[in-house]
Enzyme design. Structure first.
Site, PDB file in Angstrom:
ATOM      1  N   HIS A 144       0.926  -1.347   0.144  1.00  0.00           N
ATOM      2  CA  HIS A 144       0.018   0.064   0.265  1.00  0.00           C
ATOM      3  C   HIS A 144       0.598   1.208   0.038  1.00  0.00           C
ATOM      4  O   HIS A 144       2.202   1.184   0.335  1.00  0.00           O
ATOM      5  CB  HIS A 144      -1.002   0.074   1.199  1.00  0.00           C
ATOM      6  CG  HIS A 144      -0.105   0.024   2.569  1.00  0.00           C
ATOM      7  ND1 HIS A 144       0.566   0.962   3.303  1.00  0.00           N
ATOM      8  CD2 HIS A 144       0.223  -0.895   3.482  1.00  0.00           C
ATOM      9  CE1 HIS A 144       0.975   0.896   4.212  1.00  0.00           C
ATOM     10  NE2 HIS A 144       0.800  -0.504   4.402  1.00  0.00           N
ATOM     11  N   GLU A 178      -1.645  -7.395   7.893  1.00  0.00           N
ATOM     12  CA  GLU A 178      -0.362  -7.007   8.080  1.00  0.00           C
ATOM     13  C   GLU A 178      -0.052  -7.673   9.599  1.00  0.00           C
ATOM     14  O   GLU A 178      -1.164  -8.265  10.407  1.00  0.00           O
ATOM     15  CB  GLU A 178      -0.207  -5.521   8.494  1.00  0.00           C
ATOM     16  CG  GLU A 178       1.407  -5.248   8.855  1.00  0.00           C
ATOM     17  CD  GLU A 178       2.411  -5.683   7.982  1.00  0.00           C
ATOM     18  OE1 GLU A 178       2.558  -6.952   7.795  1.00  0.00           O
ATOM     19  OE2 GLU A 178       3.403  -4.751   7.604  1.00  0.00           O
TER      20      GLU A 178
END
Length: 214
Positions: free
Chosen positions: A10, A83
């Site tokens: 990202h 994550e």
């Protein structure tokens, strides 16, 4: 024809710029991050994509929507691509963790694959969900091209595992910059060839301001 995976981290967030542990923290992209992702979308808009998957957090879904839009695709949220959860380190900057949790941080630094912060995940935990996820996606889209948007730690763990690296060194030996592109070609669910790694050429010629904000 192999199955091609575009593996993307990202774009930058405000916590990225402050060097804070933000694994499970659900934060949006920063303005710099949105600009990085827009450059990557422009780079990829003429590529043929069959599907887009992303971790369900704001920063990854926002990145995925921007990249998917030129292809008329809607990103599919995939929890396995989340994550690492850093437990009681979440939201703290690295210097705070080093000073406040000195002994715990030192042990974790030695083997972040096996050791987890209190209340968080180890690299083993993350790989146990992320690796089956990417294998299922490859099986689902065999001989096609798929874009995955995930995170710095998760991407490094996946690449380390797929290429047979020593997993204890995944943090020290591999980098994943904001909005970086890596490309993996798969001849099967477990046989991967790394064709491109951590490429940010879509924005590194822009002003140094973007890179400084990473």
């Amino acid at each position: 024809m192999p199955t091609r995976i575009y593996l993307v981290r990202h774009g930058a967030t405000d916590l990225t710029a402050e060097d804070r542990f933000a694994g499970s923290s659900d934060v949006p992209l920063s303005d710099a991050g949105r600009k990085q992702v827009a450059y990557l979308a422009e780079r990829l808009k003429r590529k043929k994509l069959d599907a887009v998957y992303a971790s369900p957090l704001q920063r990854t879904m926002e990145t995925a929507r921007t990249l998917a839009l030129p292809h008329g695709l809607e990103p599919i949220a995939e929890p396995g691509l989340r994550e690492i959860d850093y437990g009681h380190w979440e939201g703290l900057c690295r210097a705070e963790v080093e000073s406040t949790f000195q002994a715990e941080y030192a042990i974790w630094q030695e083997d972040p694959f096996a050791i987890a912060p209190l209340g968080g995940e180890s690299g083993v935990n993350v790989l146990n969900r992320a690796l089956p996820t990417i294998r299922a996606i490859i099986e689902r889209h065999r001989h096609r091209t798929v874009l995955l948007v995930s995170h710095k730690g998760t991407n490094r763990l996946l690449i380390s595992s797929l290429l047979g690296f020593d997993m204890r060194g995944y943090r020290d030996r591999l980098e994943q910059s904001p909005a970086a592109l890596s490309i993996l070609d798969f001849t099967s669910e477990v046989r991967a060839r790394l064709c491109l790694f951590n490429d940010v050429s879509h924005y590194d010629d822009d002003s140094g301001q973007i890179l400084t904000a990473c």
